[in-house]
Design an enzyme around this catalytic site. Structure first.
Site, PDB file in Angstrom:
ATOM      1  CG  ASP A  96      -0.156   0.258   2.504  1.00  0.00           C
ATOM      2  OD1 ASP A  96       0.820  -0.477   2.762  1.00  0.00           O
ATOM      3  OD2 ASP A  96      -0.495   1.208   3.237  1.00  0.00           O
ATOM      4  CG  ASP A  99       5.537   1.503   7.005  1.00  0.00           C
ATOM      5  OD1 ASP A  99       6.673   1.930   6.744  1.00  0.00           O
ATOM      6  OD2 ASP A  99       4.734   2.112   7.720  1.00  0.00           O
ATOM      7  CE1 TYR A 214      -0.735  -0.697  10.054  1.00  0.00           C
ATOM      8  CE2 TYR A 214      -2.471  -2.069  10.962  1.00  0.00           C
ATOM      9  CZ  TYR A 214      -1.144  -1.703  10.911  1.00  0.00           C
ATOM     10  OH  TYR A 214      -0.242  -2.348  11.707  1.00  0.00           O
ATOM     11  CD  GLU A 457       3.739   5.490   4.596  1.00  0.00           C
ATOM     12  OE1 GLU A 457       3.203   6.046   5.569  1.00  0.00           O
ATOM     13  OE2 GLU A 457       3.925   4.257   4.532  1.00  0.00           O
TER      14      GLU A 457
END
Ligand SMILES: *[C@@H]1O[C@H](CO)[C@@H](O)[C@H](O)[C@H]1NC(C)=O
Ligand SMILES: *[C@@H]1O[C@H](CO)[C@@H](O)[C@H](O)[C@H]1NC(C)=O
Ligand SMILES: *[C@@H]1O[C@H](CO)[C@@H](O)[C@H](O)[C@H]1NC(C)=O
Ligand SMILES: *[C@@H]1O[C@H](CO)[C@@H](O)[C@H](O)[C@H]1NC(C)=O
Ligand SMILES: *[C@@H]1O[C@H](CO)[C@@H](O)[C@H](O)[C@H]1NC(C)=O
Length: 484
Positions: A96, A99, A214, A457
């Site tokens: 995704d 990470d 998440y 990110e």
């Protein structure tokens, strides 16, 4: 790295497996034969064509499973055993974000958006030489989503199931001119998934609270409407139209209140997608007369009005001109909104509607395109930081993207601990080309540090959104046609 990916992933995959009792049907990997779309070739703007090829590269970076013709020298195979215990192959799909976890909900949204982009702007994507790249990314995700066809009645996940149904319906349209059998099988799975999502209602992050940290799905109702709208376009079955314009629409759509499109909230996307019917349905057709359809269209108009900088209803934007809705992943909303604006402006143009009225003020399709372009130009470097937020594009872009694979030298064995690299202030040893990072603060500044997860990110679904936006800007006009 491969080992760690596997151990981090397994827990999540197992959780998803609890959601997903798998189907016995195993498909052979679909091979894209390059079949055509009925669109004329546009003349791509080289700047956006270049940016699009870079953005699509991120899907190569994010691939899970045994890689085929890998072009990213620092990537290797990973998570090759996912699903094995359940007897299905869940090795593919994409991580995704930075990470390296796989989540069905944003991944399905990625596939839906990639499909939508190809459906509206396939001609321009092809003219820019990026069609194979886009189709490869879509195929890799669909290979992962296909085994996941059932969710247990006792553990509902209407949002993830409906988003997956939307992805299947949208992808079925993409594959329709290329592989009829495959297209029909996607549609069949999509319809069954939707029926399930609708019958056993519940949100997957309420069913599995451990996933709420998440991708917390605020509600599942928006996904039901979004999926039904895609299924209507893909099947032409009026029952899906009745679903969105009937009680469910009234209960769930919150018509009249414009929202921002995102992986969590599909309402603005649904309104724009459904507006196709208002714009293009033939005169005298039953659906044109539908009052609720009119309300969806009005709400889509209102979504556009809050985006236009000169509109009295315009939402906040930064001094540098970026639409600003949320601090986390701040580029998500402007990019998603800009895609919708470009699409909507093209619907207006194609249907001969030249005026958008915002509380009495009048705007044109050109105003919508100008907004879309302004957001793309901002992220590509026309901003106060003079920095591109698309990694690999332009001369200055983030060097410390929060991305495990990019941050750790390819040849080291980290086990499951990567803190040494996470905390280092050195630039990433590997370039995650195509990553669209979270984006700037409200004051247009940005901190390029690796632990700045809020800003630095990259996410796979952001890449689908930016690929859509860039595709829409490749040509100055487009000819969106009926999807079915
Ligand atoms: C991989 O590359 C080979 C050789 O160029 C080609 O024949 C094959 O189709 C490619 N496979 C995929 C999945 O793109
Ligand atoms: C069409 O898709 C099916 C999978 O559903 C696959 O088996 C078949 O080879 C594909 N046909 C072509 C011509 O690619
Ligand atoms: C997830 O969303 C629900 C519904 O909006 C909310 O009640 C809950 O607090 C959220 N959880 C997290 C961890 O954000
Ligand atoms: C349309 O969809 C509904 C429910 O999904 C189904 O019951 C019906 O048979 C479909 N109609 C056609 C003509 O396929
Ligand atoms: C910009 O905003 C951030 C977050 O609010 C703040 O930390 C930073 O100091 C601000 N920078 C400038 C130059 O104002």
């Amino acid at each position: 790295m491969a080992n760690c990916v596997r151990c981090c992933c397994w827990l999540l995959v197992l959780t998803l497996m609890a959601l997903a009792v798998t189907a016995a049907v195993v498909f052979v990997r679909y091979k894209n034969n390059g079949g055509g779309f009925p669109f004329p070739a546009g003349v791509p703007d080289p700047k956006y064509a270049d940016a699009l090829s870079i953005a699509l590269n991120f899907f190569q970076v994010q691939k899970s499973g045994k890689l085929v013709n890998n072009t990213i020298h620092w990537r290797g195979d990973s998570a090759t055993e996912d699903g094995k215990e359940e007897g299905v192959d869940l090795s593919k799909g994409m991580y995704d974000a930075g990470d390296h976890m796989k989540f069905g909900f944003p991944m399905a949204f990625t596939a839906t958006m990639l499909s939508w982009s190809v459906l509206e702007y396939g001609h321009a994507i092809r003219a820019a030489g990026q069609r194979d790249s886009a189709m490869d990314a879509l195929g890799w995700i669909m290979d992962y989503l296909r085994p996941l066809t059932k969710i247990t009645p006792k553990s509902p996940g209407s949002d993830v199931a409906a988003e997956t149904a939307a992805a299947m319906a949208a992808a079925s349209l993409v594959y329709k001119p290329i592989n009829k059998t495959y297209s029909l099988s996607l549609l069949d799975h999509g319809e069954r998934l939707f029926a399930f999502a609708d019958k056993y209602r519940g949100s997957y992050t309420r069913t599995f609270p451990e996933l709420s940290k998440y991708y917390n799905s605020t509600t599942y109702q928006d996904e039901l409407l979004w999926a039904a709208t895609w299924l209507y376009h893909a099947t032409g079955n009026i029952s899906y139209f009745a679903y969105v314009t009937g009680k469910n629409g009234k209960d769930f759509a919150d018509l009249g209140n414009p929202r921002y499109f995102s992986w969590d909230d599909k309402r603005a996307g649904t309104e724009v997608l459904l507006s196709r019917v208002s714009f293009f349905a033939s005169q005298g057709s039953d659906v044109v007369q539908d009052d609720v359809l009119g309300l969806y269209k009005q709400t889509a108009d209102a979504v556009m009005c809050i985006l236009l900088p000169d509109s009295e209803t315009a939402a906040f934007r930064t001094a540098g001109g970026l639409l600003y809705v949320a601090e986390w992943n701040s580029l998500q909303h402007p990019v998603a909104s800009a895609f919708l604006a470009a699409v909507y402006g093209d619907y207006m143009l194609s249907s001969g509607k030249t005026e958008l009225s915002c509380s009495g003020q009048s705007f044109s399709p050109a105003d919508l395109r100008k907004f879309a372009k302004s957001q793309a130009d901002y992220l590509l470097g026309s901003n106060p930081m003079k920095m591109s937020y698309l990694v690999g594009y332009g001369e200055r872009y983030p060097q410390r993207v929060h991305h495990r694979g990019a941050s750790i030298p390819a040849d080291v064995d980290t086990g499951c601990d990567g803190h040494e690299w996470l905390e280092s202030s050195k630039p990433n040893p590997n370039i995650a080309t195509g990553a669209l990072v979270g984006g700037p603060y409200k004051n247009d500044t940005f901190v390029d540090s690796r632990d700045n997860v809020m800003q630095n990110e990259a996410t796979t679904y952001n890449s689908a959104l930016v690929a859509g936006l860039l595709s829409s800007l490749l040509s100055t006009s487009s000819l969106p046609q009926s999807l079915s």
